[in-house]
Motif scaffolding. Structure first.
Motif, short mmCIF file in Angstrom:
data_model
loop_
_atom_site.label_atom_id
_atom_site.label_comp_id
_atom_site.label_asym_id
_atom_site.label_seq_id
_atom_site.Cartn_x
_atom_site.Cartn_y
_atom_site.Cartn_z
N ARG A 1 -24.42 -16.69 -10.86
CA ARG A 1 -25.72 -16.88 -11.51
C ARG A 1 -25.62 -18.17 -12.30
O ARG A 1 -24.89 -18.25 -13.27
N SER A 2 -26.36 -19.17 -11.88
CA SER A 2 -26.22 -20.48 -12.48
C SER A 2 -27.42 -20.83 -13.34
O SER A 2 -27.35 -20.80 -14.57
N CYS A 3 -28.58 -21.14 -12.72
CA CYS A 3 -29.74 -21.57 -13.52
C CYS A 3 -30.47 -20.38 -14.14
O CYS A 3 -31.10 -20.51 -15.17
N CYS B 1 -32.00 -22.84 -8.26
CA CYS B 1 -30.88 -23.57 -7.68
C CYS B 1 -30.29 -22.93 -6.44
O CYS B 1 -29.62 -23.58 -5.65
N GLY B 2 -30.50 -21.62 -6.25
CA GLY B 2 -30.01 -20.95 -5.05
C GLY B 2 -28.58 -20.48 -5.11
O GLY B 2 -28.09 -19.87 -4.14
N ALA B 3 -27.86 -20.73 -6.20
CA ALA B 3 -26.45 -20.34 -6.26
C ALA B 3 -26.24 -18.84 -6.17
O ALA B 3 -25.21 -18.37 -5.69
N CYS B 4 -27.22 -18.06 -6.62
CA CYS B 4 -27.08 -16.61 -6.67
C CYS B 4 -27.60 -15.91 -5.41
O CYS B 4 -27.75 -14.70 -5.40
N PHE C 1 -19.88 -24.03 -7.42
CA PHE C 1 -20.92 -23.17 -7.99
C PHE C 1 -21.99 -22.81 -6.97
O PHE C 1 -22.51 -21.70 -6.97
N CYS C 2 -22.33 -23.74 -6.11
CA CYS C 2 -23.40 -23.48 -5.15
C CYS C 2 -22.90 -22.87 -3.85
O CYS C 2 -23.69 -22.41 -3.02
N THR C 3 -21.59 -22.85 -3.64
CA THR C 3 -21.03 -22.53 -2.33
C THR C 3 -21.41 -21.14 -1.83
O THR C 3 -21.86 -20.98 -0.70
#
Length: 237
Positions: free
Chosen positions: A78-80, A85-88, A141-143
């Motif tokens: 969970r980033s933004c 951002c799509g990371a989650c 983070f986004c991977t």
């Protein structure tokens, strides 16, 4: 009754209709502050990476909180926390969703795929193996997010074009700007899954050649050899 704040609150609590100073009637239900009601709790089962798991949560709980906090599947980042951002991202019945803005109750009883279900260290998915070889991840983070989204694309489209990949990953932000490597990884993974031969070890697509004068004429641990040139992106023998 003499008008006072004490009498006003007492009458409001007993359900009496009060008369304001201006003479208008105010229903007690509007005059009295509403007491906070307890948050509804739910208990549901989730089919995550093929395993049935049960969690109890408040109705306002997000899917990410259930997955990462309650069930301990911390690979999903969970980033933004703003669905930007799509990371989650995780797959819900094969469709990518931002888990930070998806309520857990919306995914209850559905098939959920997280990064832990894509592959592991003993059996990497081509997206993971080729992504590592092509340096499609830096900070990482986004991977997890783009990998599961790319898997959803390849499950439906075994031969995506560059534009197909860009459209599918349009909701993902890579802070390290590894976009060319990510796109190449997805397309090469598709080729590998189709049975084509794809080299695992490749050179980076760009080489940075910088000429910098050395202040000292010796090398330190982690630095480069004495001289005035630094070459990044190639193996120096």
């Amino acid at each position: 009754m003499t008008y006072s704040r004490r009498n006003f609150l007492k009458a409001a609590g007993s359900g009496i209709v009060l008369t304001a100073v201006g003479g208008e009637a105010i229903p007690a239900a509007l005059a009295a502050p509403l007491a906070a009601s307890p948050m509804t709790r739910e208990k549901a089962s989730f089919l995550i990476n093929g395993r049935p798991l049960v969690a109890e949560y408040e109705a306002r709980t997000t899917l990410w909180e259930v997955i990462a906090v309650q069930l301990g599947l911390t690979g999903t980042n969970r980033s933004c926390n703003k669905a930007s951002c799509g990371a989650c991202s995780v797959l819900v019945d094969g469709t990518p969703f931002y888990s930070c803005h998806t309520l857990a109750c919306e995914a209850a009883g559905k098939k959920i795929l997280t990064i832990e279900g894509v592959g592991d260290e003993k059996n990497l998915h081509p997206l993971q193996r080729l992504g590592h070889a092509r340096v499609a991840a830096d900070c990482g983070f986004c991977t997890a997010g783009w990998v599961v989204t790319a898997k959803a694309l390849l499950d439906k489209n075994p031969n995506p074009s560059e534009q197909d990949v860009k459209a599918a990953l349009g909701g993902h932000i890579c802070r390290c700007a590894s976009y060319p490597a990510i796109i190449r990884t997805v397309r090469d993974s598709a080729a590998l899954l189709r049975g084509e031969k794809v080299p695992d070890e490749v050179e980076p697509e760009s080489v940075i050649h910088t000429r910098l004068p050395m202040v000292r004429d010796y090398s330190t641990f982690g630095g480069h050899l004495p001289g005035d040139e630094v070459i990044e992106g190639q193996t120096i023998t």
